[in-house]
Design an enzyme around this catalytic site. Sequence first.
Site, mmCIF file in Angstrom:
data_model
loop_
_atom_site.group_PDB
_atom_site.id
_atom_site.type_symbol
_atom_site.label_atom_id
_atom_site.label_comp_id
_atom_site.label_asym_id
_atom_site.label_seq_id
_atom_site.Cartn_x
_atom_site.Cartn_y
_atom_site.Cartn_z
ATOM 1 N NE ARG A 175 57.484 11.883 42.415
ATOM 2 C CZ ARG A 175 56.259 11.554 42.015
ATOM 3 N NH1 ARG A 175 55.269 11.465 42.899
ATOM 4 N NH2 ARG A 175 55.998 11.321 40.737
ATOM 5 C CB ILE A 176 58.603 13.075 50.763
ATOM 6 C CG1 ILE A 176 58.537 14.237 49.757
ATOM 7 C CG2 ILE A 176 59.132 13.573 52.109
ATOM 8 C CD1 ILE A 176 57.481 15.276 50.083
ATOM 9 N NE ARG A 226 47.979 18.812 52.793
ATOM 10 C CZ ARG A 226 48.935 19.415 52.098
ATOM 11 N NH1 ARG A 226 50.118 19.628 52.660
ATOM 12 N NH2 ARG A 226 48.738 19.793 50.855
ATOM 13 C CG ASP A 274 56.904 22.236 58.230
ATOM 14 O OD1 ASP A 274 57.392 23.321 58.614
ATOM 15 O OD2 ASP A 274 56.551 22.025 57.053
ATOM 16 C CD GLU A 287 49.581 24.525 58.028
ATOM 17 O OE1 GLU A 287 49.803 25.179 56.980
ATOM 18 O OE2 GLU A 287 50.050 23.395 58.219
ATOM 19 C CG HIS A 325 52.988 24.199 55.610
ATOM 20 N ND1 HIS A 325 51.666 23.819 55.532
ATOM 21 C CD2 HIS A 325 53.624 23.493 54.623
ATOM 22 C CE1 HIS A 325 51.507 22.943 54.554
ATOM 23 N NE2 HIS A 325 52.696 22.729 53.988
#
Length: 330
Positions: A155-156, A236, A260, A265, A284
């Site tokens: 999708r992305i 990721r 990102d 994290e 993120h």
Amino acid sequence: MTEPLVVITDSDLPGDEAERILGAAGLRVRRASCRTAEEVVEAARDATALLVQWAPVTASVLDRLDRLRFVSRLGIGHDMIDVAAATARGVAVANTPDYCVQEVAAHTIAMVMALARRLPVLDRAVRDGRWSATGDGAGALRPSRATVAVVGFGRIGSLAAAHAAALGFRVVVHDPNVAEAAVRAAGHEPVELDEALAAADVVTLHVPLTDRTRHLLNGAAIARMRPGALIVNTCRGGLIDEAALAGALASGRVAGAALDVFEEEPLPAGSPLRTAPGVLLTPHAAWYSPDSLAELPRRAARQIADFLRGGPVPSIVNPGYAAGRTGGGR
């Protein structure tokens, strides 16, 4: 009869929309703040369903949650859940796949263009007192003369590819799970990974994190990229070997990176990526807009309610879970 219990293992999202939806469906809800597998077991021993953001749902956890039937991921990626173990035990797992597609694709293209037009370097130059478009802007790309490699055409990735093409970039796509005809129908060129890396001025990653894709961009892969290429990652952090990337940035082999997501994290204070040249960092945040923030808990909670009442859940990622249940997995 006691109503099924849903445990929200962890969530840093504001509000109580998930509790409201689950409660309206007649389900009991317990909110926890789990960070470890043992904390998940302790909080959810009697749970029928879990709503999970980052808490680990391992095979060991699944073995000790005898009543568990469904896990809903508060997000797209599901690498914190052992999906194979869930399938073997007859537990369905669903993600929330389309709540932030527009946001992540837009963030990706913003990062592509920031690197392609040397914005981080030019911004720093002006702040440092320099004023040289041709000096600090050296290496800026004209889209119609540049290639973007989109690795992952879900999708992305497919939307990011469409955006890049609309800006004039040549777009090549690597995704072994998508038919080449579908890539061509979208107006792009399907290629193998090595060809994508060798051809690209910009590589952008859009694949799930699995054992196979972890460190997809390692030192060897980066060495196969053309000198001076750019890397974008809004997917990721574990897809990139960060030590190898930092080294390539320091040597100039990679001219810039926009990231990102990270292996750890928040990004540790001592990470060499914080001081590497030509790097754009965001926390993120690609997923975020007020709209996506509202949709995420709503969709993740509704699919729990739908599943437990016997309704369809199209986002289940392991449709073979039913065989595990009938085969004695539970």
